[in-house]
Design a protein around this motif. Sequence first.
Motif, PDB file in Angstrom:
ATOM      1  N   GLU A  42       0.843  -1.204   0.000  1.00 45.98           N
ATOM      2  CA  GLU A  42       0.000   0.000   0.000  1.00 45.98           C
ATOM      3  C   GLU A  42       0.874   1.249   0.000  1.00 45.98           C
ATOM      4  OE1 GLU A  42      -3.622   0.284   0.723  1.00 45.98           O
ATOM      5  OE2 GLU A  42      -3.910  -1.857   0.404  1.00 45.98           O
ATOM      6  N   TYR A  80       2.316   1.786  -3.378  1.00 48.73           N
ATOM      7  CA  TYR A  80       1.295   2.141  -4.366  1.00 48.73           C
ATOM      8  C   TYR A  80       0.802   3.580  -4.175  1.00 48.73           C
ATOM      9  CZ  TYR A  80      -3.232   2.062  -6.808  1.00 48.73           C
ATOM     10  OH  TYR A  80      -4.297   2.355  -7.622  1.00 48.73           O
ATOM     11  N   ALA A  81       0.899   4.101  -2.963  1.00 53.65           N
ATOM     12  CA  ALA A  81       0.342   5.424  -2.657  1.00 53.65           C
ATOM     13  C   ALA A  81       0.860   6.533  -3.584  1.00 53.65           C
ATOM     14  CB  ALA A  81       0.577   5.774  -1.189  1.00 53.65           C
ATOM     15  N   CYS A 119      -0.807   6.192  -6.990  1.00 55.87           N
ATOM     16  CA  CYS A 119      -2.203   6.604  -6.900  1.00 55.87           C
ATOM     17  C   CYS A 119      -2.319   8.124  -6.846  1.00 55.87           C
ATOM     18  CB  CYS A 119      -2.824   5.956  -5.666  1.00 55.87           C
ATOM     19  SG  CYS A 119      -4.599   6.082  -5.595  1.00 55.87           S
ATOM     20  N   ALA A 120      -1.435   8.738  -6.073  1.00 55.51           N
ATOM     21  CA  ALA A 120      -1.464  10.200  -5.944  1.00 55.51           C
ATOM     22  C   ALA A 120      -1.192  10.859  -7.291  1.00 55.51           C
ATOM     23  CB  ALA A 120      -0.441  10.644  -4.901  1.00 55.51           C
ATOM     24  N   THR A 178      -4.188  -0.082 -10.890  1.00 61.76           N
ATOM     25  CA  THR A 178      -4.990  -0.546  -9.749  1.00 61.76           C
ATOM     26  C   THR A 178      -5.087  -2.064  -9.750  1.00 61.76           C
ATOM     27  OG1 THR A 178      -6.284   1.503  -9.917  1.00 61.76           O
ATOM     28  CG2 THR A 178      -7.183  -0.241  -8.541  1.00 61.76           C
ATOM     29  N   HIS A 226      -1.921  -3.600  -8.510  1.00 62.96           N
ATOM     30  CA  HIS A 226      -1.837  -3.485  -7.055  1.00 62.96           C
ATOM     31  C   HIS A 226      -2.723  -4.535  -6.379  1.00 62.96           C
ATOM     32  CE1 HIS A 226      -1.658  -1.883  -3.037  1.00 62.96           C
ATOM     33  NE2 HIS A 226      -2.967  -1.703  -3.038  1.00 62.96           N
ATOM     34  N   LEU A 227      -3.951  -4.684  -6.874  1.00 61.49           N
ATOM     35  CA  LEU A 227      -4.863  -5.671  -6.279  1.00 61.49           C
ATOM     36  C   LEU A 227      -4.283  -7.074  -6.390  1.00 61.49           C
ATOM     37  CD1 LEU A 227      -8.389  -4.467  -7.466  1.00 61.49           C
ATOM     38  CD2 LEU A 227      -7.337  -4.175  -5.236  1.00 61.49           C
TER      39      LEU A 227
END
Lengths: 146, 112
Positions: free
Chosen positions: A58, A61-62, A65-66, A107, A110-111
């Motif tokens: 996480e 990945y942050a 995502c940002a 995404t 990441h999942l």
Amino acid sequence: MKNRRAIILILLAIASGLAAFFATRAFRVSNPSGDEMRWLADEFALTPEQVAVIRKLEADYAPVCAEHCRRINEIRARLATLENNSPDGEAARAQWAELVRECNAATMRHLESVAAAMSPGQGRRYLALVVPKLARHEHTHPFGLK
Amino acid sequence: MNPPRDPHDPDPLSRLLQSWRTTPARIGDEAFAAGVWRRLGPRAEARAAFAWLPRLFASPLAACFLVIASALAGGSAALAYNHATKTERMAAAYARTIDPLQMAPAGTRAGH
């Protein structure tokens, strides 16, 4: 007389079952927001080691995502100022479609990484539960298009 | 209407009539009669099979058990429903934290 008693008893049993059902539903405890990691650990029976791995994923990945959030807001703001049928508008819509594909792909990666950190059965259940909840905006108009 | 005859009535005709017994001759098809009794048979057996049900309902202990069992079943069903809806709700909330397409406009979510 016996039949009437039996009918009354059956109705009473049904009523008590329904009353218990609705009373129990009313006492549903809501989870505070921001508690997603705890829910993840409980729902998918994660070990402390698995939780640590997923927290690291996480954190990695942050920033991705940002960055996607920033580009989404940028395109939205640009589309809000452009006309629908103008060449710039068409180009912006094409950029939007490409960005949506990129976001979805990132995404999903990441999942899948998170699922791989779980036990196989739980990982499959995690993907089956979460993937349908993703927004797939490839065929919808981007926000703010005039 | 005549009152019923006393069995110790001294009248010989009356005593004869009291003691007279006869079996009426069967009218109609033997096979038809057998079929009727065959059809009645399973229903009669079914009624006998469920004869214990009204007796069960008559028992206060069994009645209490039935009501309590029904309440427990209702409560269990509600718990299962709550868990299922909570799972869906939490999964949707979790997806919103990792899907940039669902996130609020920039600056309104902590960490982004």
